[in-house]
Motif scaffolding. Structure first.
Motif, mmCIF file in Angstrom:
data_model
loop_
_atom_site.group_PDB
_atom_site.id
_atom_site.type_symbol
_atom_site.label_atom_id
_atom_site.label_comp_id
_atom_site.label_asym_id
_atom_site.label_seq_id
_atom_site.Cartn_x
_atom_site.Cartn_y
_atom_site.Cartn_z
ATOM 1 N N GLU A 31 45.212 38.879 -52.263
ATOM 2 C CA GLU A 31 44.146 39.738 -51.732
ATOM 3 C C GLU A 31 43.811 40.875 -52.696
ATOM 4 O O GLU A 31 42.644 41.219 -52.868
ATOM 5 C CB GLU A 31 44.551 40.295 -50.364
ATOM 6 C CG GLU A 31 44.611 39.248 -49.277
ATOM 7 C CD GLU A 31 43.289 38.535 -49.051
ATOM 8 O OE1 GLU A 31 42.232 39.192 -49.081
ATOM 9 O OE2 GLU A 31 43.311 37.309 -48.853
ATOM 10 N N GLU A 32 44.825 41.463 -53.315
ATOM 11 C CA GLU A 32 44.588 42.522 -54.297
ATOM 12 C C GLU A 32 43.762 42.007 -55.460
ATOM 13 O O GLU A 32 42.889 42.713 -55.979
ATOM 14 C CB GLU A 32 45.917 43.084 -54.795
ATOM 15 C CG GLU A 32 46.649 43.913 -53.768
ATOM 16 C CD GLU A 32 48.059 44.272 -54.215
ATOM 17 O OE1 GLU A 32 48.474 43.878 -55.336
ATOM 18 O OE2 GLU A 32 48.756 44.937 -53.427
ATOM 19 N N GLN A 33 44.017 40.780 -55.883
ATOM 20 C CA GLN A 33 43.264 40.203 -56.994
ATOM 21 C C GLN A 33 41.817 39.932 -56.595
ATOM 22 O O GLN A 33 40.902 40.113 -57.396
ATOM 23 C CB GLN A 33 43.939 38.923 -57.501
ATOM 24 C CG GLN A 33 45.300 39.167 -58.101
ATOM 25 C CD GLN A 33 45.286 40.250 -59.171
ATOM 26 O OE1 GLN A 33 44.492 40.204 -60.098
ATOM 27 N NE2 GLN A 33 46.143 41.234 -59.022
ATOM 28 N N LYS A 34 41.605 39.511 -55.357
ATOM 29 C CA LYS A 34 40.235 39.294 -54.878
ATOM 30 C C LYS A 34 39.458 40.599 -54.874
ATOM 31 O O LYS A 34 38.290 40.649 -55.252
ATOM 32 C CB LYS A 34 40.247 38.712 -53.467
ATOM 33 C CG LYS A 34 40.606 37.266 -53.387
ATOM 34 C CD LYS A 34 40.541 36.814 -51.938
ATOM 35 C CE LYS A 34 41.025 35.413 -51.758
ATOM 36 N NZ LYS A 34 41.019 35.005 -50.343
ATOM 37 N N GLU A 35 40.112 41.680 -54.438
ATOM 38 C CA GLU A 35 39.452 42.989 -54.372
ATOM 39 C C GLU A 35 39.129 43.540 -55.755
ATOM 40 O O GLU A 35 38.219 44.348 -55.902
ATOM 41 C CB GLU A 35 40.335 43.972 -53.610
ATOM 42 C CG GLU A 35 40.451 43.650 -52.129
ATOM 43 C CD GLU A 35 41.493 44.495 -51.424
ATOM 44 O OE1 GLU A 35 42.071 45.406 -52.062
ATOM 45 O OE2 GLU A 35 41.742 44.236 -50.239
ATOM 46 N N ALA A 36 39.870 43.117 -56.769
ATOM 47 C CA ALA A 36 39.658 43.610 -58.132
ATOM 48 C C ALA A 36 38.373 43.061 -58.740
ATOM 49 O O ALA A 36 37.898 43.566 -59.750
ATOM 50 C CB ALA A 36 40.852 43.263 -59.007
ATOM 51 N N GLY A 37 37.813 42.036 -58.136
ATOM 52 C CA GLY A 37 36.555 41.482 -58.622
ATOM 53 C C GLY A 37 36.712 40.720 -59.917
ATOM 54 O O GLY A 37 37.721 40.060 -60.155
ATOM 55 N N SER A 38 35.732 40.845 -60.786
ATOM 56 C CA SER A 38 35.712 40.045 -62.007
ATOM 57 C C SER A 38 36.776 40.459 -63.018
ATOM 58 O O SER A 38 37.046 39.723 -63.955
ATOM 59 C CB SER A 38 34.330 40.120 -62.658
ATOM 60 O OG SER A 38 34.056 41.457 -63.024
ATOM 61 N N ASP A 39 37.368 41.631 -62.846
ATOM 62 C CA ASP A 39 38.431 42.067 -63.753
ATOM 63 C C ASP A 39 39.807 41.640 -63.268
ATOM 64 O O ASP A 39 40.823 42.080 -63.784
ATOM 65 C CB ASP A 39 38.411 43.589 -63.907
ATOM 66 C CG ASP A 39 37.190 44.049 -64.673
ATOM 67 O OD1 ASP A 39 36.686 43.260 -65.502
ATOM 68 O OD2 ASP A 39 36.740 45.180 -64.448
ATOM 69 N N ALA A 40 39.838 40.781 -62.275
ATOM 70 C CA ALA A 40 41.107 40.354 -61.685
ATOM 71 C C ALA A 40 41.920 39.531 -62.671
ATOM 72 O O ALA A 40 41.397 38.943 -63.611
ATOM 73 C CB ALA A 40 40.849 39.524 -60.428
ATOM 74 N N LEU A 41 43.198 39.500 -62.405
ATOM 75 C CA LEU A 41 44.104 38.653 -63.156
ATOM 76 C C LEU A 41 43.848 37.215 -62.746
ATOM 77 O O LEU A 41 43.813 36.898 -61.558
ATOM 78 C CB LEU A 41 45.550 39.049 -62.833
ATOM 79 C CG LEU A 41 46.653 38.246 -63.471
ATOM 80 C CD1 LEU A 41 46.694 38.536 -64.979
ATOM 81 C CD2 LEU A 41 47.988 38.606 -62.840
#
Length: 65
Positions: A31-41
């Motif tokens: 979920e944290e990665q989804k919230e980070a958007g295009s800069d996600a891991l």
């Protein structure tokens, strides 16, 4: 630019197995990665990790259908 990390079968099993002790942490991470958007891991894995994950989930579910 996103960074890439190799996901192993233990992470994938925890993500999809609600009875795994690390399930909550894996969901939270996802979920944290989804919230980070295009800069996600970005997580990547090999076909061997995929096979190992499917085998582990099938064995733990005790369903082979």
């Amino acid at each position: 630019m996103p960074e890439f990390a190799f996901a192993d079968s233990s992470f994938l099993v925890a993500r999809f197995n609600v009875r795994d002790r690390s399930h909550t942490a894996a969901i939270r991470f996802t979920e944290e990665q989804k919230e980070a958007g295009s800069d996600a891991l970005r997580l990547v894995f090999s076909d061997y990790v995929f096979d190992e994950t499917v085998t582990a989930l099938v064995m733990r579910s005790k369903r082979h259908d």
